[in-house]
Design a protein around this motif. Structure first.
Motif, short mmCIF file in Angstrom:
data_model
loop_
_atom_site.label_atom_id
_atom_site.label_comp_id
_atom_site.label_asym_id
_atom_site.label_seq_id
_atom_site.Cartn_x
_atom_site.Cartn_y
_atom_site.Cartn_z
N SER A 114 0.81 -1.23 0.00
CA SER A 114 0.00 0.00 0.00
C SER A 114 0.84 1.27 0.00
O SER A 114 0.50 2.26 -0.66
N SER A 125 2.12 1.77 -3.38
CA SER A 125 1.02 2.10 -4.27
C SER A 125 0.66 3.57 -4.20
O SER A 125 0.46 4.22 -5.25
N PHE A 145 -2.07 4.08 7.67
CA PHE A 145 -1.85 2.64 7.55
C PHE A 145 -1.25 2.10 8.84
O PHE A 145 -0.31 2.69 9.38
N GLU A 172 -6.66 -2.84 0.72
CA GLU A 172 -6.61 -1.77 -0.25
C GLU A 172 -6.39 -0.45 0.47
O GLU A 172 -7.09 -0.15 1.44
N TRP A 173 -5.42 0.34 0.00
CA TRP A 173 -5.13 1.57 0.74
C TRP A 173 -6.27 2.58 0.66
O TRP A 173 -6.38 3.46 1.49
#
Length: 292
Positions: free
Chosen positions: A179, A182, A242, A250-251
């Motif tokens: 994440s 990403s 996070f 999923e971030w």
């Protein structure tokens, strides 16, 4: 993770979060505490002033202000380090940054300078003890960039400085390559699309005691935050949080308003914005405004 469940976790986190502070240590003249920086008359350089109010709520331009710099905290002991590609508030007590902030322009999203062959290295601009790469060996944690190497391909010095240990935190491997990576890639896409982004990220410490690694006892964060802002017509801001573990989600599930991230971290982000703009964009987390 379901967003409702994560929101409950955020509420608990916000209630229990202590604000970490530390005392200023001794060191060389290459670094400065927040008090020294303010007394030197450089507050405008690092964005600790308010620009003129914008004429319209839906339009604000980059007028040279350092919008990415959070409000500095008097008597916190933070050491402000100005790098080619970013600014870091370093905490000599936890041995990790409090936050790292940078302006990512479209022209900075790519370039000829690659990370290959560059080694992580200790930062001579801070007082001892200095974290080195050996603190991470067999620790179970990655050396996680706060300002990513991928945002510094535009300049050789910027790329090399992104590997200073003052820009690094112990980060769970799955988060670092998942994440976190990403959203770094998405930020480069957004900078290309909108021209400019203003980004701040860093660790979250909400427990009374924290895990440490290595000979120097480097603090391991319980979580990480990132706040992102774009200007121009219809300026927008968004935050993400996070957990620092190997869970895979999923971030997009971790999207928050900047106000919520401020409440959890204790920082004041984007203080150089006109108040009417700041209050509007920090109150909402409209992720639909950030195309993916």
């Amino acid at each position: 993770m379901n967003i409702k469940v994560f929101s409950k976790w955020l509420i608990v986190l916000a209630i229990s979060l202590p604000i970490v502070s530390c005392n200023q240590g001794k060191g060389k003249e290459k670094y400065s505490s927040v008090n020294e920086t303010q007394q030197s008359g450089n507050s405008k350089e690092i964005g600790n002033t308010q620009p003129n109010q914008a004429n319209e709520i839906d339009q604000v331009s980059d007028n040279g202000e350092r919008y990415e710099i959070p409000a500095l905290r008097e008597k916190s002991g933070e050491i402000i380090l100005h790098r080619r590609g970013y600014t870091v508030s370093y905490n000599p007590k936890t041995l990790i940054p409090n936050w790292v902030a940078w302006h990512l322009s479209a022209s900075h999203t790519d370039g000829p300078y690659k990370r290959g062959g560059i080694q992580f290295h200790e930062d001579d601009d801070i007082p001892e003890p200095r974290v080195n790469t050996y603190d991470y060996i067999q620790s179970g944690y990655d050396r996680g960039h706060m300002c990513p190497a991928g945002d510094n391909k535009w300049d050789k010095e910027a790329m090399e400085q992104s590997f200073l240990m003052t820009n690094i935190c112990p980060q769970a491997h799955s988060l670092n390559v998942g994440s976190w990576n990403s959203i770094e890639q998405h930020c480069r896409k957004w900078a290309n699309q909108y021209g400019d982004l203003y980004i701040v990220c860093g660790p979250i410490l909400y427990r009374q005691t924290h895990k440490t690694i290595g000979q120097h006892k480097v603090t391991v964060p319980e979580a990480f935050f990132k706040v992102i802002m774009r200007l121009g017509k219809n300026p927008q801001a968004v935050g993400v949080i996070f957990r620092n573990d190997d869970s895979r989600h999923e971030w997009g599930d971790y999207v928050n308003s900047v106000d919520q991230v401020e409440r959890i971290t204790g920082y004041d982000f984007f203080p150089a914005l006109p108040d009417n703009i700041e209050n509007k964009i920090e109150a909402k987390a409209d992720f639909d405004q950030w195309p993916r």
